[in-house]
Design an enzyme around this catalytic site. Structure first.
Site, PDB file in Angstrom:
ATOM      1  N   SER A 100      -6.264   3.207   4.194  1.00  0.00           N
ATOM      2  CA  SER A 100      -5.578   2.458   3.141  1.00  0.00           C
ATOM      3  C   SER A 100      -6.562   1.632   2.321  1.00  0.00           C
ATOM      4  O   SER A 100      -6.286   0.493   1.942  1.00  0.00           O
ATOM      5  CB  SER A 100      -4.480   1.557   3.700  1.00  0.00           C
ATOM      6  OG  SER A 100      -3.550   1.203   2.695  1.00  0.00           O
ATOM      7  N   SER A 153       0.787  -1.238   0.000  1.00  0.00           N
ATOM      8  CA  SER A 153       0.000   0.000   0.000  1.00  0.00           C
ATOM      9  C   SER A 153       0.815   1.282   0.000  1.00  0.00           C
ATOM     10  O   SER A 153       0.242   2.374  -0.090  1.00  0.00           O
ATOM     11  CB  SER A 153      -0.955   0.008   1.198  1.00  0.00           C
ATOM     12  OG  SER A 153      -2.034  -0.871   0.972  1.00  0.00           O
ATOM     13  N   LYS A 177      -0.018   3.666  -2.790  1.00  0.00           N
ATOM     14  CA  LYS A 177      -1.081   4.666  -2.749  1.00  0.00           C
ATOM     15  C   LYS A 177      -0.534   6.088  -2.678  1.00  0.00           C
ATOM     16  O   LYS A 177      -1.245   7.042  -3.016  1.00  0.00           O
ATOM     17  CB  LYS A 177      -2.019   4.395  -1.573  1.00  0.00           C
ATOM     18  CG  LYS A 177      -2.824   3.104  -1.714  1.00  0.00           C
ATOM     19  CD  LYS A 177      -3.785   2.919  -0.549  1.00  0.00           C
ATOM     20  CE  LYS A 177      -4.655   1.688  -0.726  1.00  0.00           C
ATOM     21  NZ  LYS A 177      -3.950   0.419  -0.479  1.00  0.00           N
TER      22      LYS A 177
END
Length: 396
Positions: free
Chosen positions: A219, A155, A158
């Site tokens: 997230s 993640s 992102k």
């Protein structure tokens, strides 16, 4: 491999049983040495002195050398403090040991002197496979470990996705209040997943701001994908693929040489298949180096500094759903340290990536730093250690 190790141990044990006259300098590291094998000849206290492991060999034993307490290789960056010299007799040979204890006092025992080297241990991270500490002001990496090795980053991906959202807004092509279509069945299914979910799409559209916060704080994978499609100008998987091209283009624009994106959220391709968002790329995951992630993070902080305000929010509600920030270096969290003033930035985890974390903070009187640890096991402990090392050594 297990058979080989067994034979090696058997061979060493037999050799130890028949070899009486050999000096302790060649002793095998056996665990089951009997109390009668090793006898204490003398013990002399010394002024407390630091030592660290000389190589990957060696172990800490209890005082009578009947039990192995720890292998030195499992404590690669530990300083052992010696408080006594102990002479042991084994057969007709004698050898010098040091009575030692680690800094926290959790492990203690005796170590053969030839396994130790005088002085404090050099700094290092035990678990992170790659790491970097970047001075935001000078844009210099002040500490690195395999910083240019591209690895799956989960993640942390992102950060690139959310940066491009901010860029589109800054270019006047959208606002925080712009509506993002979230009606795709795959994205709704993804949001309800017990493994990959976290923010459920209860409506067919949300604002950019709502999804931005869901992607950054919680997230949320479906929020990141939906935002990527919005940046690319649509709301279908075809626009997701177009957006991933934009991610790679931005990386090239910044001169990042160890970055390759195949996912807007950081999920691997095989995990995205059931939701219709695999792009059929040859690589299964986003591969980015620690140094490149630090650069992406620096661009974000420098260009859109208010990310630090949002990234330091510990929890909040959006559309009646609680967004939880998993950064455990924030105030009130388990690994919080006031002097580090940590206010970001992003956590990540998948099986291939391990635990990943981008941290940032600014100790009083120093520059802001960004730290990255990839494929870690104790990401917050090691991040805190890295930050303290950088500041204690005045590297930033």
């Amino acid at each position: 491999m297990k058979i080989t190790k067994f034979l090696q141990v058997a061979f060493v044990s037999c050799a130890a049983a028949i070899t009486i006259g050999i000096g302790l300098g060649n002793q095998p590291t056996t665990v089951n040495a009997s109390a009668s094998t090793y006898k204490t000849v003398s013990t002399a206290s010394i002024k407390k002195a630091p030592y660290h492991k000389k190589s990957s060999a060696g172990a800490v034993y209890n005082a009578s050398h009947t039990k192995k307490v720890a292998n030195l290789k499992t404590y690669p960056y530990t300083t052992w403090y010696a408080t006594a010299k102990v002479t042991l007799k084994h057969g007709n040979s004698k050898a010098l040991y040091y009575k030692v204890k680690n800094g926290s006092g959790t492990v203690s025992g005796i170590v053969w002197h030839n396994y130790l080297k005088s002085g404090t241990s050099p700094f290092g991270l035990k678990y992170a496979k790659s790491a970097v500490a970047l001075d935001v002001n000078t844009n210099n990496n002040v500490w690195t470990k395999h910083a240019n090795t591209a690895r799956p980053i989960a993640s942390l991906s992102k950060l690139m996705t959310l940066y491009l959202v901010r860029q589109k807004i800054a270019q006047g092509k959208g606002t925080w209040s712009s509506k993002v279509t979230t009606s795709n069945a795959g994205l709704k299914k993804l949001g309800s997943s017990s493994v990959f979910g976290g923010f459920k799409f209860k409506h067919n559209s949300y604002t950019v701001r709502q999804l931005y916060l869901a992607g950054l704080i919680e997230s949320s994978n479906n929020a990141a994908i939906a935002l990527g499609q919005w940046v690319a100008g649509g709301s279908t998987p075809a626009y997701n693929k177009k957006f991933i091209g934009m991610m790679n283009h931005q990386a090239k624009t910044w001169g990042l040489k160890h970055s390759s994106f195949v996912s807007a959220s950081g999920m691997e391709q095989n995990s995205l298949v059931p939701y219709g968002y695999s792009i059929g790329a040859s690589k299964n995951a986003n591969y980015v180096s620690a140094s490149d992630i630090a650069q992406i993070s620096r661009h974000f902080i420098v260009d859109y500094n208010d990310i630090l305000t949002d990234a330091s929010v510990k929890s909040m509600k959006v559309d009646g759903q609680t967004l939880h920030n998993y950064n455990n270096l924030l105030p009130g969290r388990k690994y919080y340290q006031k002097s580090l003033n940590v206010d970001g930035l992003k956590t990540g985890y998948t099986d291939p990536a391990g635990y990943c974390f981008v941290g940032t903070g600014r100790m009083s009187g120093h520059d802001r730093i960004i730290t990255v640890v990839l494929h870690d096991e104790n990401e917050f402990t090691e991040t805190r250690s890295l930050m303290n090392y950088v500041y204690n050594k005045n590297l930033a």
